[in-house]
Design an enzyme around this catalytic site. Structure first.
Site, PDB file in Angstrom:
ATOM      1  N   GLY A  15     -10.753   0.402  -7.581  1.00  0.00           N
ATOM      2  CA  GLY A  15     -10.306   1.413  -6.622  1.00  0.00           C
ATOM      3  C   GLY A  15     -11.281   2.566  -6.591  1.00  0.00           C
ATOM      4  O   GLY A  15     -10.897   3.737  -6.649  1.00  0.00           O
ATOM      5  N   SER A  17     -13.923   3.216  -4.272  1.00  0.00           N
ATOM      6  CA  SER A  17     -14.680   3.564  -3.067  1.00  0.00           C
ATOM      7  C   SER A  17     -14.462   5.004  -2.621  1.00  0.00           C
ATOM      8  O   SER A  17     -15.289   5.576  -1.918  1.00  0.00           O
ATOM      9  CB  SER A  17     -14.312   2.612  -1.920  1.00  0.00           C
ATOM     10  OG  SER A  17     -12.931   2.692  -1.617  1.00  0.00           O
ATOM     11  N   SER A  18     -13.347   5.611  -3.033  1.00  0.00           N
ATOM     12  CA  SER A  18     -13.058   6.981  -2.600  1.00  0.00           C
ATOM     13  C   SER A  18     -12.215   7.679  -3.652  1.00  0.00           C
ATOM     14  O   SER A  18     -11.797   7.090  -4.650  1.00  0.00           O
ATOM     15  CB  SER A  18     -12.322   6.973  -1.248  1.00  0.00           C
ATOM     16  OG  SER A  18     -11.028   6.406  -1.385  1.00  0.00           O
ATOM     17  N   ILE A  20     -10.329   9.684  -6.535  1.00  0.00           N
ATOM     18  CA  ILE A  20     -10.485   9.803  -7.986  1.00  0.00           C
ATOM     19  C   ILE A  20     -11.419   8.727  -8.520  1.00  0.00           C
ATOM     20  O   ILE A  20     -12.248   8.981  -9.389  1.00  0.00           O
ATOM     21  CB  ILE A  20      -9.113   9.703  -8.675  1.00  0.00           C
ATOM     22  CG1 ILE A  20      -8.195  10.847  -8.228  1.00  0.00           C
ATOM     23  CG2 ILE A  20      -9.265   9.720 -10.196  1.00  0.00           C
ATOM     24  CD1 ILE A  20      -6.727  10.629  -8.571  1.00  0.00           C
ATOM     25  N   TYR A 157       6.177   3.374  -3.310  1.00  0.00           N
ATOM     26  CA  TYR A 157       5.177   3.910  -4.226  1.00  0.00           C
ATOM     27  C   TYR A 157       5.831   4.307  -5.546  1.00  0.00           C
ATOM     28  O   TYR A 157       5.351   3.968  -6.632  1.00  0.00           O
ATOM     29  CB  TYR A 157       4.498   5.110  -3.576  1.00  0.00           C
ATOM     30  CG  TYR A 157       3.351   5.705  -4.366  1.00  0.00           C
ATOM     31  CD1 TYR A 157       2.041   5.288  -4.138  1.00  0.00           C
ATOM     32  CD2 TYR A 157       3.568   6.694  -5.318  1.00  0.00           C
ATOM     33  CE1 TYR A 157       0.983   5.835  -4.850  1.00  0.00           C
ATOM     34  CE2 TYR A 157       2.519   7.249  -6.038  1.00  0.00           C
ATOM     35  CZ  TYR A 157       1.228   6.820  -5.799  1.00  0.00           C
ATOM     36  OH  TYR A 157       0.188   7.362  -6.512  1.00  0.00           O
TER      37      TYR A 157
END
Length: 339
Positions: A15, A17-18, A20, A157
């Protein structure tokens, strides 16, 4: 339990690519770690690796959707093939739907659980054999304060993050029972200024926002790097997160009442956005969101408790001083009441 210094580590960041993940990869690489980065956005991964290589860091990328076990396994396999081993696994990949529960479809709810919970489970499954082979290492899973306290409008979520907390507790105890020197850490950020709110699907009719105040992604990245060297069970990021944790332990009903007033309006902006707007629920988003920070830097504040957590002598010194101050105040009060 002794973990390797960061400059001797091989780190997989899922995760990346952007947000954090991107900031974390940059910080690991600047500290001398060899980095494997993974995400669905190839353009984001390419630009990240190029940025790392420009300052002399070492990084490679692999495209992966974490809802697919074989694609997650490929991250670990490629890391070991490229760098010979795996020392630290950092799992950040996430997606979401901001919507009242009644408007969420079964497919949308399932997708969030597949990415945010099962993706993390798959990550631990594929990383553990390599960490065991190496004889030590760290599993660092990015949860959320919504794994401790759920918010309205984010039911899938929150369900996934609560599930993640339960999974990590089980895994941690099993590894302790086996006396394996593998650290299992849950990072629980408060509201962080990443492009997450640009990327998620919204059924609010407007672009969503987290409930302010925000913290910058760098404070979460700092916590991740700290726990990669210092075995840590849980690390709450952000002073507000620690306050929320205390309130939730003292009186969940009080937090219910507060969120009933501010929780729903606090996640709405005035910027219209339709349900069909760009989102990363089922597909990668457009490249303009492959950046570290989101749109809410003006709402970001510093945090003190994180710094204290990463400096234990100062932390316990502060606790001692506070204890002495309270004792002194109680002494004065008692003396006055005896007069």
């Amino acid at each position: 339990m002794q973990l390797k210094p960061i400059n001797q580590q091989v780190v997989a960041i899922v995760g990346a690519s952007s947000g954090i993940g991107r900031e974390t990869a940059l910080k690991f690489a600047k500290r001398g770690a060899k980095v494997m980065v993974a995400a669905r956005s190839e353009s984001g991964l390419q630009s990240l690796v190029e940025e790392i290589q420009r300052f002399g860091g070492e990084a490679t990328y692999v495209i992966a959707d974490v809802s697919e076990f074989e694609q997650v396994k490929a991250i670990a396999d490629k890391t070991v093939a490229q760098y010979g081993r795996l020392d630290t696994w950092v799992h950040l990949a996430a997606t979401g739907v901001l919507s009242p529960f009644e408007k969420i479809t079964p497919e949308e709810f399932q997708r969030v659980v597949d990415v945010n919970l099962m993706g993390q489970v798959y990550g631990a499954m594929v990383a553990l054999p390599h960490l065991k082979k190496e004889g030590r290492g760290a599993l660092i899973h990015i949860s959320s304060m919504q794994g401790r306290r759920s918010l309205p409008l984010q039911s899938p979520y929150c369900a996934a993050k609560h599930g993640l907390e339960g999974f990590l507790e089980t895994l941690r105890v099993e590894l302790q029972h086996e006396k394996l020197p593998i650290s299992v850490t849950s990072i629980l950020p408060a509201t962080i200024n990443t492009p997450y709110y640009n990327k998620v699907r919204t059924k609010l009719g407007v672009k969503p926002t987290g409930i302010p105040p925000y913290y910058q992604p760098s404070v979460v990245a700092d916590a991740i790097l700290y726990t990669a060297e210092h075995p840590t069970r849980d690390f709450i990021v952000g002073d507000v997160g620690r306050i929320l944790d205390v309130l939730q332990r003292i009186s969940p009903q009080l937090v219910d009442s507060i969120l009933a007033v501010i929780g729903i309006p606090g996640q709405h902006t005035n910027e219209p956005k339709s349900e069909e707007g760009p989102n990363n629920l089922f597909t990668p988003t457009i490249s303009e969101y492959d950046r570290v920070e989101g749109d809410y830097s003006h709402l970001a504040i510093p945090t003190l408790s994180d710094w204290l957590e990463m400096n234990p002598p100062l932390k316990w010194g502060a606790v001692a001083v506070a204890g002495l101050a309270i004792a002194a105040l109680l002494g004065v009060w008692r003396l006055g009441s005896d007069v």
